[in-house]
Design a protein around this motif. Structure first.
Motif, PDB file in Angstrom:
ATOM      1  N   GLN A   1       6.050 -13.248  23.025  1.00  0.00           N
ATOM      2  CA  GLN A   1       5.551 -12.898  21.693  1.00  0.00           C
ATOM      3  C   GLN A   1       6.574 -13.259  20.614  1.00  0.00           C
ATOM      4  OE1 GLN A   1       2.361 -11.899  21.252  1.00  0.00           O
ATOM      5  NE2 GLN A   1       2.261 -12.238  23.479  1.00  0.00           N
TER       6      GLN A   1
ATOM      7  N   LYS B   1       6.441 -17.033  19.897  1.00  0.00           N
ATOM      8  CA  LYS B   1       5.263 -17.441  19.113  1.00  0.00           C
ATOM      9  C   LYS B   1       5.269 -16.869  17.705  1.00  0.00           C
ATOM     10  CE  LYS B   1       2.363 -15.955  22.189  1.00  0.00           C
ATOM     11  NZ  LYS B   1       1.103 -15.653  22.924  1.00  0.00           N
TER      12      LYS B   1
ATOM     13  N   SER C   1       4.630 -13.692  17.078  1.00  0.00           N
ATOM     14  CA  SER C   1       3.747 -12.525  17.013  1.00  0.00           C
ATOM     15  C   SER C   1       4.538 -11.245  16.797  1.00  0.00           C
ATOM     16  CB  SER C   1       2.918 -12.422  18.303  1.00  0.00           C
ATOM     17  OG  SER C   1       2.133 -13.599  18.487  1.00  0.00           O
TER      18      SER C   1
END
Length: 507
Positions: free
Chosen positions: A169, A172, A174
């Motif tokens: 995460q 990316k 996120s």
């Protein structure tokens, strides 16, 4: 002059003609050869004569040299008979430069074997055969239908997957860096507290099983912490758009390693396969591309496997036959606080305890870790250095356990220095962290907190200062060995005594 005799003149002319003819005949070539051939023959004969004379002269020179050498040798022999002393040191003097003590080492080994053979025979005559492999199983399983230690090891996969998910995460975008840091902190805190709570609250977890579980979780904690740090460094380097990065961090484009494998780049390393390779690899420090050996050597692998099986049986047998009787006989002097008998029991325990520690070191750091490395084709096999030559306590702790030392240096000591802390404070912090984990791995499985392991580790700081300041060379090495031989059995006796008083005093 006026009276000229024709007959006499004719005779004189005939004699001159005869002399001229004889001289001409002597200059004619033999067997019809030309004068040039005669000259060559004469030259060859002269050269042969010269070569013969040179050979005679060389032989004469060799003979004269031999006679000179014999005379010189006779003079030297006479000189040796006249004088037999020269300036030199005794071999055992430190300034003599002599260092070949192989015979003394062999003597020490023979004496060690003979003395321990006597102790082993005395032990057999007094206690009989105490080795019982079935009893070892009961140390792990009180209830054969309940395996809490094995269940805890299986549950550890949850923390591995949570760490991998968090890093994905973060790669990316996120998760922000703050959110990722908080998730990692929660994951790490749970890894240390959850298995400790289970070991303390579930009665079926034995001390040996608890120590195995907590050791597994501690290793996993250190690995995942390194995994988090390295991926963070990769993101930082990606942010500043570094063009050429170290192999242990990231790379701008795919490359081929020495083994022909494709070089992994961040975030291509965030896979299940990469994560579990690192989990099982014999190291605590993560890299995107570990050095790999070209192939698995089956003969080397089988030798290490045989050593693992043999030494684990030897450890169990010596513990049952040698250690346990001495510990049991030490409870009464400890309870009565008989100082002289306590000292005698401590010295009796020192030899078998130290021998078991050496066997464990070889079994774990050489046999087991080399077996795992060979199976995974892990290239870096430096799991220890020459700690037995340590002349300071600091050198011993830096070289007897290389994986832990690398982790402390890379993820704890150097970050403290970069934050502005001094070397003394950073070293003390490393010892404090090591002392915490030593106490964590001993007190929690025994379900009692006496801080003997913590105190023993923190005592290494003043000991390291004293040995480094006042002792050098062989004296420093002897001090390190004394701390290993005496310090460990002292802590063992303290814990065993407290455990005995806490659980079996009434019995």
């Amino acid at each position: 002059m006026g009276d000229w005799d024709p007959a006499g003149g004719a005779a004189t002319r005939r004699r001159r003609a005869t002399l001229t003819a004889s001289r001409t005949a002597s200059l004619q070539p033999a067997n019809g050869r030309s004068p040039a051939a005669c000259d060559i023959s004469a030259t060859a004969e002269s050269s042969a004569n010269d070569g013969q004379r040179r050979r005679e002269r060389s032989v004469e020179t060799v003979r004269s040299k031999a006679r000179g050498d014999k005379k010189k040798q006779r003079r030297n022999d006479l000189g040796d008979r006249m004088s037999c002393h020269k300036t030199q040191e005794s071999l055992l003097t430190s300034t003599s430069g002599y260092n070949n003590y192989r015979g003394v080492l062999n003597w020490c080994v023979v004496m060690l074997v003979l003395s321990n053979a006597r102790l082993f025979l005395e032990n057999l005559l007094r206690y009989g055969v105490l080795v019982d492999p079935v009893q070892v199983v009961s140390l792990f399983l009180n209830d054969p239908y309940s395996w809490p230690a094995a269940c805890l090891v299986i549950v550890s996969n949850v923390f591995i997957v949570a760490s991998l998910y968090t890093e994905r995460q973060l790669s990316k975008g996120s998760f922000s860096e703050l959110v990722g840091f908080l998730v990692h902190c929660i994951n790490f805190a749970t890894m240390l507290t959850f298995p400790a709570a289970v070991v303390l609250l579930v009665p079926s977890v034995t001390p040996v099983g608890g120590a195995f579980v907590l050791g597994t979780y501690t290793i996993l904690f250190l690995k995942l912490y390194s995994y988090k740090d390295v991926n963070l460094w990769c993101r930082e380097l990606s942010t500043i758009k570094a063009k050429k990065l170290a192999r242990s961090l990231s790379c701008p484009s795919p490359h081929t390693l020495n083994g022909g494998e494709l070089k992994v780049c961040y975030p291509g390393n965030l896979t299940i396969r990469d994560m579990y390779y690192f989990v099982f690899a014999p190291t605590l420090c993560y890299e995107l591309n570990f050095p790999r050996s070209p192939k698995i050597r089956m003969s080397f692998l089988l030798r290490r496997l045989f050593e693992m099986l043999f030494f684990i049986q030897l450890l169990v047998g010596l513990t049952q036959q040698w250690m346990i009787p001495i510990i049991q006989s030490s409870m009464k002097p400890l309870e009565d606080m008989d100082l002289s008998r306590m000292t005698e029991r401590l010295l009796r325990l020192a030899v078998p305890n130290h021998l078991l520690w050496l066997i464990f070191f070889y079994w774990f750091f050489h046999s087991s870790m080399n077996f795992t490395a060979e199976l995974l084709r892990f290239g870096d096999r430096q799991f220890y250095k020459d700690w037995w030559n340590s002349e300071t306590v600091t050198y011993f702790w830096q070289n007897w356990n290389i994986p832990v030392h690398k982790w402390c240096l890379r993820h704890f000591y150097k970050p403290l220095l970069r934050r502005g802390f001094s070397k003394i404070i950073s070293q003390s912090a490393v010892f404090f962290l090591s002392a915490f984990f030593h106490e964590y791995l001993v007190s929690v499985p025994l379900r009692m907190f006496r801080l003997w392991a913590f105190t023993g580790m923190m005592a290494q700081l003043p000991l390291a200062w004293f040995v480094g300041r006042f002792l050098r060379g062989n004296y420093g090495n002897a001090a390190v060995w004394m701390s290993l031989i005496i310090g460990q059995p002292f802590a063992v006796l303290m814990y065993v005594h407290d455990y005995y008083v806490l659980h079996y005093r009434e019995e």
